[in-house]
Design an enzyme around this catalytic site. Structure first.
Site, PDB file in Angstrom:
ATOM      1  N   LYS A  23      12.131  34.481  15.556  1.00 31.55           N
ATOM      2  CA  LYS A  23      12.353  35.901  15.831  1.00 31.55           C
ATOM      3  C   LYS A  23      13.846  36.196  15.968  1.00 31.55           C
ATOM      4  CE  LYS A  23       9.442  37.690  18.728  1.00 31.55           C
ATOM      5  NZ  LYS A  23       8.835  37.773  20.063  1.00 31.55           N
ATOM      6  N   MET A 105       3.558  32.741  24.103  1.00 29.33           N
ATOM      7  CA  MET A 105       4.580  32.661  25.159  1.00 29.33           C
ATOM      8  C   MET A 105       4.837  34.063  25.703  1.00 29.33           C
ATOM      9  SD  MET A 105       7.049  29.786  23.601  1.00 29.33           S
ATOM     10  CE  MET A 105       7.200  30.618  22.066  1.00 29.33           C
ATOM     11  N   HIS A 456      -4.860  41.311  18.777  1.00 29.99           N
ATOM     12  CA  HIS A 456      -4.737  39.862  18.976  1.00 29.99           C
ATOM     13  C   HIS A 456      -5.881  39.125  18.282  1.00 29.99           C
ATOM     14  CE1 HIS A 456      -5.598  36.175  21.356  1.00 29.99           C
ATOM     15  NE2 HIS A 456      -4.286  36.016  21.211  1.00 29.99           N
ATOM     16  N   ARG A 618     -20.406   4.239 -11.612  1.00 31.41           N
ATOM     17  CA  ARG A 618     -20.241   2.985 -10.894  1.00 31.41           C
ATOM     18  C   ARG A 618     -21.590   2.284 -10.788  1.00 31.41           C
ATOM     19  NH1 ARG A 618     -18.430   3.054  -4.757  1.00 31.41           N
ATOM     20  NH2 ARG A 618     -20.618   3.609  -4.445  1.00 31.41           N
ATOM     21  N   GLU A 789     -10.962  -2.338  -4.253  1.00 33.71           N
ATOM     22  CA  GLU A 789     -11.292  -1.957  -2.881  1.00 33.71           C
ATOM     23  C   GLU A 789     -11.321  -3.142  -1.931  1.00 33.71           C
ATOM     24  OE1 GLU A 789     -15.070   0.133  -2.919  1.00 33.71           O
ATOM     25  OE2 GLU A 789     -15.841  -1.133  -4.495  1.00 33.71           O
ATOM     26  N   SER A 808      -9.813   1.919 -10.231  1.00 34.69           N
ATOM     27  CA  SER A 808     -10.005   3.067  -9.348  1.00 34.69           C
ATOM     28  C   SER A 808      -9.976   2.539  -7.917  1.00 34.69           C
ATOM     29  CB  SER A 808     -11.342   3.741  -9.657  1.00 34.69           C
ATOM     30  OG  SER A 808     -11.525   4.805  -8.755  1.00 34.69           O
ATOM     31  N   GLY A 810     -10.818   2.274  -4.398  1.00 33.07           N
ATOM     32  CA  GLY A 810     -11.845   2.708  -3.447  1.00 33.07           C
ATOM     33  C   GLY A 810     -11.226   2.574  -2.065  1.00 33.07           C
ATOM     34  N   ASN A 812     -11.828   3.883   0.703  1.00 31.12           N
ATOM     35  CA  ASN A 812     -12.660   3.772   1.915  1.00 31.12           C
ATOM     36  C   ASN A 812     -12.780   2.295   2.267  1.00 31.12           C
ATOM     37  OD1 ASN A 812     -13.080   6.520   1.661  1.00 31.12           O
ATOM     38  ND2 ASN A 812     -14.978   6.253   0.511  1.00 31.12           N
ATOM     39  N   ASP A 813     -13.189   1.515   1.280  1.00 29.99           N
ATOM     40  CA  ASP A 813     -13.323   0.083   1.540  1.00 29.99           C
ATOM     41  C   ASP A 813     -11.965  -0.603   1.653  1.00 29.99           C
ATOM     42  OD1 ASP A 813     -16.067  -0.741   1.821  1.00 29.99           O
ATOM     43  OD2 ASP A 813     -16.358   0.077  -0.187  1.00 29.99           O
ATOM     44  N   CYS A 876     -10.638   7.071  -5.620  1.00 29.44           N
ATOM     45  CA  CYS A 876     -11.877   7.829  -5.426  1.00 29.44           C
ATOM     46  C   CYS A 876     -12.396   7.743  -3.996  1.00 29.44           C
ATOM     47  CB  CYS A 876     -12.941   7.401  -6.428  1.00 29.44           C
ATOM     48  SG  CYS A 876     -13.413   5.675  -6.259  1.00 29.44           S
ATOM     49  N   TYR A 896      -5.053   9.714 -11.831  1.00 28.53           N
ATOM     50  CA  TYR A 896      -5.908  10.793 -11.332  1.00 28.53           C
ATOM     51  C   TYR A 896      -6.302  10.557  -9.885  1.00 28.53           C
ATOM     52  CZ  TYR A 896      -9.881   7.602 -12.056  1.00 28.53           C
ATOM     53  OH  TYR A 896     -10.735   6.544 -12.007  1.00 28.53           O
TER      54      TYR A 896
HETATM   55  C1  PEP Z   1     -14.498   3.523  -1.569  1.00 26.68           C
HETATM   56  O1  PEP Z   1     -14.768   2.452  -1.032  1.00 26.68           O
HETATM   57  O2  PEP Z   1     -13.435   4.127  -1.402  1.00 26.68           O
HETATM   58  C2  PEP Z   1     -15.490   4.171  -2.442  1.00 26.68           C
HETATM   59  C3  PEP Z   1     -15.189   5.254  -3.125  1.00 26.68           C
HETATM   60  O3  PEP Z   1     -16.730   3.644  -2.469  1.00 26.68           O
HETATM   61  P1  PEP Z   1     -17.847   3.845  -1.344  1.00 26.68           P
HETATM   62  O4  PEP Z   1     -17.346   4.862  -0.393  1.00 26.68           O
HETATM   63  O5  PEP Z   1     -19.064   4.275  -2.062  1.00 26.68           O
HETATM   64  O6  PEP Z   1     -17.945   2.476  -0.781  1.00 26.68           O
HETATM   65 MG    MG Z   2     -16.412   1.304  -1.766  1.00 22.30          MG
END
Ligand code: PEP
Ligand code: MG
Length: 920
Positions: A23, A105, A456, A618, A789, A808, A810, A812-813, A876, A896
């Protein structure tokens, strides 16, 4: 004192928001570009931090001297004197940090009023009512903010006078009433603080500055910073702006208003805002009186309206951004009090971005960078099903779009409490105040019975992207009884209502909603993003419906089709169970023959929806026991079946016994299955099957299934399963090829840790390919690749790339295996604690851990491409839809990202931004 803490609007650096607050910096900038801003100065955030650090609750030494010098400058500029009994200078003392935190504030207005200066103000304005009105407002605000007197103490006195006089609106109060109220207010202060209200104007100023500084550490402000992740690097401390008061309540040629340079709910390029004649700014924001739309000013005060249009145009031309501004008209003179970048909902952000480009105000790049990708999620808000015929019971202003249903809660604490249990809640208030913020966080939507589109409630809800209906005057809220009257109906706490923030309607009960549609502007913006992005955005989709949605959202292919999800459908599961129970490979093959046409049809449907885009399929990944019931469940079911067998035997005995009775009653009764002759046979069959399943479940039991017999390990030990899936993919591809469809299947192997695994599966693929091509007489085109992964896969990337045409990640794993955190358990066990205590900055299952997992990814990309220069690399895991992670993926040269369909628009914008930011 060497360091400068106080800066006049005439020479403060308008770009230094960290030092002067947003401000303050803007007031400096506005003054310096020639807008009519009331004279003033800024006390820096440095001064705030040094005060908050001080052990003795004292301002930096010398600070008040600097303030005094600037007050004297103001006196010169305005011709008024601070504390003067004839022509007093009054100021506002306003907070303002580097980032806007609306209403979080404190601010004090009319500072400098005391018994003497009040007379001067009355003399100057020849308006006794105005003088006492300003005075009573000041005592209350100063009392509350600076002296800690609870607001209600003043409200009680005020309401008592109003009730005594039989008045509903404040405007009906006369000078005498306001004088009486002011005196009573002085008494409230004396009573609650044990001291008289301060008469010395510099003492007032000092206490006010301290109070505003302290409000940086107030609960509201701290909650807000936590919710919006505002770190000290982004904003640290509040500045204090001391601004000459101008009055919008000096009669009918005075007014106060707030505006946006464009409509912040839709983005439309029109004058937008509200004003009140003969009122002070807080009346508009607090929703105490319902203001008029600014368009009405064109008729009521045409010359001033013209000035306002000019002000708006100047603001946009200068800031090249939608502005949220406040102004006051004092006796026909328009002052701009503040401006800041307007908070808009996603729809408005997108529309203004595209329109400002076509108006030549900003470039495409600026338009793309202007929108936080995460806000696009708001555009995925549902709206009410147009086919529903429910009649609204009330209507207010459409203050923030989107539809929401939930249980009515009449205060923020209850909303928070009930919201925490997972229930959907609508916060219903007469008007909201900043202290209700936790109720906003917990609610699906907000409904108020008073206030306008800039109240507000409206501003905060819009910022959060939550639906809001404001000023629904047909609703009478009674917070103390936890109920509201809507016409003849009574709404109680816990009743369900639906609000539509797009048109302001309020309904009783839960009304069905429909998913949102993409606007043309969003399509344009995302197309610009695609044009500059280097990363492609794919979707994780397993069904034709999800794939169609992904295409609609602009997915460029499917980056991950989890085939196991196709097995879960009700009619398929029994076949999968038979496959698992099969005693020999031949028996298993027989069952797989039944699954083959189903999978082939699945893949073909996916290819058809996605053609000509690539579809990555997959092969089966999870441990197969996931398709079976748990051991405990099977044991219970078996126990019940055995009971049932006893009962059926008992029924047989009963029938025999009844036949012995005179008259042979039982002859006329034919019991239904399973109590008839076949019953025992059927039950025995069921028991045998369940016992077999139980045996299998026990045989398949693993202590650590996520690290166990899953993925490619399963595919290698039960090759018939992968063979069926590979055949289904290739046959579907062959059929599409026969039909002349351009499709691009990709076969992906999960959980790979050594090239040997890949080679085995690849041999299988080649063999099936030859057979399918021969059977169909067509060539089948496809790619073969691997998920990365597990950590070893990263380390062996160069070798894997000899077999795989694409990788790719993975994640998550890969996150699980890098941290050795179970992805099943960490998030509801210790991770929240780790995040709250900053042991880990983020949840690595949501935001890619660039320092650990990211480093492994870098290695794998480099080593993989050393073997195969054109190796395609994607991600992915869930992190693939997260903007910061997408930025990393761009920088790491991935090909990607793949994410769930609703995140695709977010990922497309983030991918475009990543390319722009990287090339900066
Ligand atoms: C991963 O592990 O990132 C994945 C895409 O496979 P999933 O979650 O199916 O194990
Ligand atoms: Mg996985």
């Amino acid at each position: 004192m060497n360091k400068q803490y106080v800066f006049s609007f005439r020479d403060g650096d308008g770009k230094n928001k960290k030092l002067l607050g947003g401000k303050g910096a803007n007031l400096c900038e506005m003054t310096q570009i020639g807008l009519n801003v009331p004279p003033g100065f800024v006390i820096s955030t440095d001064a705030c931090l040094s005060y908050l650090d001080s052990a003795d609750d004292e301002l930096q030494s010398g600070l008040m001297d600097e303030v005094k010098q600037h007050m004297q400058l103001l006196e010169q500029q305005t011709g008024k004197q601070f504390g003067d009994k004839d022509n007093p200078l009054l100021v506002s003392v306003r907070s303002g940090s580097a980032l806007s935190m609306p209403g979080m504030m404190d601010t004090i207005l009319n500072l400098g009023l005391n018994q003497q200066t009040l007379q001067g103000l009355i003399k100057q304005t020849r308006n006794e009512r105005f003088g006492y009105d300003a005075y009573r407002r000041f005592i209350q605000l100063f009392g509350k903010v600076a002296l800690g007197v609870p607001d209600e103490k003043f409200d009680e006195v005020f309401d008592a006078i109003k009730a005594r006089e039989g008045m509903r609106a404040d405007v009906g109060l006369t000078a005498a009433h306001l004088k009486e109220i002011s005196e009573l207010f002085l008494g409230v202060v004396q009573e609650n603080t044990g001291k008289p209200f301060p008469e010395d104007v510099y003492a007032q100023l000092k206490v006010a500055i301290k109070a505003v500084f302290r409000s940086w550490m107030g609960k509201r402000a701290i909650d807000y910073r936590r919710e919006f992740n505002i770190t000290p690097e982004m904003a640290n401390g509040t500045a204090v702006n001391v601004v000459t008061m101008v009055f919008g309540n000096m009669g009918d040629d005075s007014a106060t208003g707030v505006g946006f340079t464009r409509n912040p709910g839709t983005g439309e390029n029109t004058m937008y805002g509200e004003y009140l004649v003969n009122a002070q700014g807080e009346d508009v924001v607090a929703g105490i009186r319902t203001p008029k739309p600014v368009q009405q000013m064109a008729e009521e005060m045409p010359a001033l309206y013209q000035q306002l249009v000019e002000l708006r145009n100047k603001l946009e031309a200068h800031y090249k951004e939608v502005q949220d501004y406040e102004y006051t008209i004092e006796k026909g003179i328009l002052y701009c009090l503040q401006t800041r970048n307007g908070k808009m909902n996603a729809q408005a952000l997108v529309r203004t971005s595209v329109e400002m480009v076509s108006e030549g105000l900003i470039t495409r790049e600026q338009a793309l960078l202007r929108v936080d990708p995460e806000v696009l999620e708001q555009l995925l808000h549902p709206s009410l099903d147009p086919k529903q015929a429910a009649q609204p019971v009330a209507q207010g202003l459409p203050a923030s779009p989107g539809a929401a249903s939930g249980k009515v809660m009449f205060d923020a604490d209850r909303a928070e409490l009930v919201g925490r249990t997972g229930d959907k809640v609508i916060l219903v208030r007469e008007e909201t105040k900043p202290e209700d913020i936790h109720g906003f966080f917990a609610s699906q939507g907000i409904l108020t019975s008073r206030g306008g589109k800039t109240s507000h409630a409206a501003v905060v809800a819009r910022g959060m992207g939550k639906p809001c209906v404001a000023g629904a005057e047909g609703i009478e809220v009674d917070t103390s009884k936890r109920q509201a009257r809507v016409g003849t109906m009574l709404l109680h706490e816990g009743d369900t209502i639906t609000i539509d923030g797009g048109n302001g309607n309020v309904y009783i009960g839960e009304i069905p909603t429909v998913p949102p549609e993409f606007s043309q502007e969003l399509k344009t913006l995302l197309q610009w993003a695609d044009e500059v992005a280097r990363l492609k955005v794919m979707a994780n989709a397993d069904t034709p419906e999800a794939a169609a949605r992904a295409v609609e959202y602009g997915a460029m292919g499917i980056g991950l089709c989890r085939t196991e999800r196709m097995f879960n459908a009700q009619e398929r599961l029994p076949i999968v169970v038979d496959m698992i129970l099969a005693a020999t490979p031949d028996e298993r093959k027989e069952v797989l023959e039944r699954l083959l046409p189903i999978q082939r049809a699945d893949f073909k449907a996916l290819f058809q929806v996605m053609a000509p885009r690539p579809v990555t399929i997959r092969l089966l990944d999870p441990p197969i026991h996931e398709f079976l019931p748990s051991e405990r469940q099977l044991e219970i079911e078996l126990e019940r079946l055995k009971h049932l067998r006893d009962t059926v035997n008992g029924v047989g005995d009963l029938m025999g016994a009844l036949q012995l009775l005179p008259g042979g009653t039982a002859k006329t009764v034919t019991p239904p299955a399973p109590f008839n002759d076949n019953g025992i046979e059927l039950i025995d069959e069921a028991i045998a099957k369940k016992e077999l399943m139980l045996l299998k479940v026990r045989e398949l039991f693993e202590v650590n299934p996520m690290l166990g017999h899953r993925g490619v390990r399963l595919g290698i030990t039960y090759p018939e399963i992968y063979a069926m899936q590979i055949r289904a993919v290739l046959e579907a591809a062959a059929e599409c090829a026969e039909e002349g469809m351009a499709i691009h299947p990709e076969i992906m192997v999960p959980q790979v840790c050594t090239a040997q695994e890949l080679l085995r599966v690849k041999d299988n693929v080649l063999e099936i390919q030859r057979a399918v091509e021969q059977e169909h007489g067509v060539t089948v085109d496809y790619k073969f690749g691997t998920m990365i992964e597990v950590v070893r896969a990263c380390m062996r990337a160069s070798k894997l790339a000899e077999v795989a045409e694409f990788f790719s990640f993975g994640t998550n794993d890969l996150t699980q295996s890098t941290f050795s955190f179970s992805r099943e358990d960490a998030e509801n066990k210790f991770l929240p604690f780790y995040n709250q205590n900053r042991i880990l900055q983020d949840n690595p299952f949501e935001v890619l851990d660039v320092k650990g997992v990211g480093e492994l990814m870098h290695l794998a990309v480099d080593w993989g491409r050393q073997t195969r220069a054109d190796l395609q690399v994607g991600i992915c895991g869930e992190q693939g839809g997260h903007p910061a992670s997408i930025r990393f993926c761009h920088d790491a040269n991935l090909t990607y990202v793949s994410c769930s369909p609703p995140r695709v628009p977010i990922a497309r914008l983030a991918a475009g931004q990543a390319a722009l930011l990287a090339s900066d």
